[in-house]
Design an enzyme around this catalytic site. Structure first.
Site, PDB file in Angstrom:
ATOM      1  CE1 TYR A 101      39.887  -6.413  35.527  1.00 36.86           C
ATOM      2  CE2 TYR A 101      40.359  -4.690  34.089  1.00 36.86           C
ATOM      3  CZ  TYR A 101      40.806  -5.760  35.000  1.00 36.86           C
ATOM      4  OH  TYR A 101      41.845  -5.969  35.567  1.00 36.86           O
ATOM      5  CD  GLU A 189      41.738  -7.617  38.208  1.00 33.37           C
ATOM      6  OE1 GLU A 189      42.749  -7.574  37.382  1.00 33.37           O
ATOM      7  OE2 GLU A 189      41.283  -8.618  38.641  1.00 33.37           O
TER       8      GLU A 189
END
Ligand code: ADP
Ligand code: MG
Length: 379
Positions: A101, A189
């Site tokens: 991530y 993101e």
């Protein structure tokens, strides 16, 4: 403004982050064509703004043409968190070794962008953050520049990757931070950022939120926000918020809250608001005249109510705009003004001199009553 995955991926791609080239399609036939061009297997992905599409059944790996058609049919029209899926992204399938991530968001407490990285990507990052906060590495950086690569390498320092992989990840992270700043994002993101079977790094998903206040600086991003009618375009050009409604009273007010309260009062009468216009602060006479022109050109409008609380706005300047409009355009429809605050006496004097009906010390309700009684021919 939240972007779709495929739009977010464009930002990442432009930043030099490795992102596979997929195709956006709107029906199973197009999905099949895209899959043939890309080469099977492909991933069929719902393009909705909500996250968690994978868990909701909106991301499927199709290994043959039948599966492409079936998954496209299943996912198109599917409601994910209340949002109907209208388009799909057909992406090449990536051989995933590890899911990571990487994200940047605005930390309002620190007043700075916050870079976050986790070696536990793919799953719900909020859950990782809540249950094992140490697995999410965090670093603030300046709004003026992305963090330098060595800082990011320091952040990744203890993670169990070889140095070549760490360098690839750090490059992506720096590019992500740079893209975040350049695109006026509040969130950008990648989840998952993957390491492939061949040891390459690639972004398989993208979440991008652009700061609404910056949309004018990102004109290529705000197609969805583009004004549709001529009146909306003119309102945008003078920087006021204008919405066409169904009623017959044009409401112009200084501040959206005051405009809404005024509309509520109009809607309690036998009439209804036909347009909403928030002048914002510091409006000039010229823009006041144009705002009134736009409002009174709204189809169905038969009268206008102007409700100003002068703070940043100056009542005299606004009164000048109202008078100029009435004298140049002669709309032949009733206009009532209620204005209080900054330079009210000068504003009232101007209105009085030019015979424009206005409420001096009274309430908005009185202004509404005066306007509707004039419109109903009682005055
Ligand atoms: P969401 O976050 O909305 O659930 P993602 O795009 O992250 O959607 O997809 C969910 C999961 O599907 C990913 O974590 C990944 O495991 C898998 N996936 C997504 N895209 C691909 C792809 N191109 N190749 C292989 N697997 C993928
Ligand atoms: Mg995801």
């Amino acid at each position: 403004m939240r972007l779709f995955e495929h739009q977010g991926k464009e930002i990442l791609r432009a930043a030099g982050i490795p992102v596979a080239q997929g195709q956006v399609v709107a029906n199973p036939e197009e999905a099949l064509l895209a899959a043939k061009e890309i080469g099977l297997p492909v991933v069929v992905k719902a393009q909705v703004l909500a996250g968690g599409r994978g868990k909701a059944g909106g991301v499927k790996i199709a290994r043959d043409s039948n599966e492409v058609c079936r998954f496209a049919q299943d996912i198109l029209g599917m409601a994910i968190k209340g949002e109907t899926c209208r388009e799909l992204l057909i992406d090449p399938m990536t051989d995933i070794a590890t899911e990571l991530y990487a994200g940047v968001t605005l930390d309002p407490v620190a007043g700075a962008p916050l870079l976050m990285f986790s070696h536990r990507g793919g799953v719900d990052i909020e859950e990782v953050a809540a249950t094992s906060p140490d697995d999410v590495l965090k670093m603030h950086f300046s709004v003026l520049a992305p963090p330098p690569q060595y800082k990011v390498l320091e952040l990744l320092g203890h993670l169990d990757f070889d140095s070549a992989t760490k360098l690839k990840i750090a490059r992506v992270v720096v590019a992500l931070a740079k893209a975040y700043l350049e695109n006026d994002c509040t969130t950008l993101e990648i989840n998952p950022l993957v390491i492939t079977g061949e040891g390459e790094v690639a972004a398989l998903d993208a979440k991008a939120v652009i700061d609404d206040s910056a949309l004018r600086r990102q004109p290529h991003r705000c197609a969805a926000e583009e004004p549709k009618t001529e009146l909306e375009k003119r309102a945008r050009d003078i920087g006021v918020q204008y919405v066409r409604l169904d009623g017959d009273v044009a409401v112009l007010a200084g501040g959206a809250g005051l405009a809404m309260a005024t509309m509520d009062m109009v809607n309690y009468t036998a009439h209804a608001a036909g347009s909403f216009l928030d002048t914002g602060g510091g409006i000039s006479s010229e823009r006041t005249a144009e705002a009134l022109r736009i409002s009174m050109s709204t189809p169905g409008v038969k009268g206008a109510l102007i409700n100003i609380f002068g703070g940043i706005n100056n009542c005299e300047i606004i009164a000048r705009g109202v008078v100029d409009f009435l004298e140049s355009d002669k709309p032949g429809l009733p206009v009532v003004v209620k204005m209080r605050g900054h330079s009210q006496d000068e504003g009232w004097t101007l209105l009085e001199e030019h015979g424009v009906p206005f409420i001096k010390y009274g309430t908005t309700e009185e202004a509404v009553r005066l306007l509707v009684s004039t419109m109903d021919g009682e005055n």
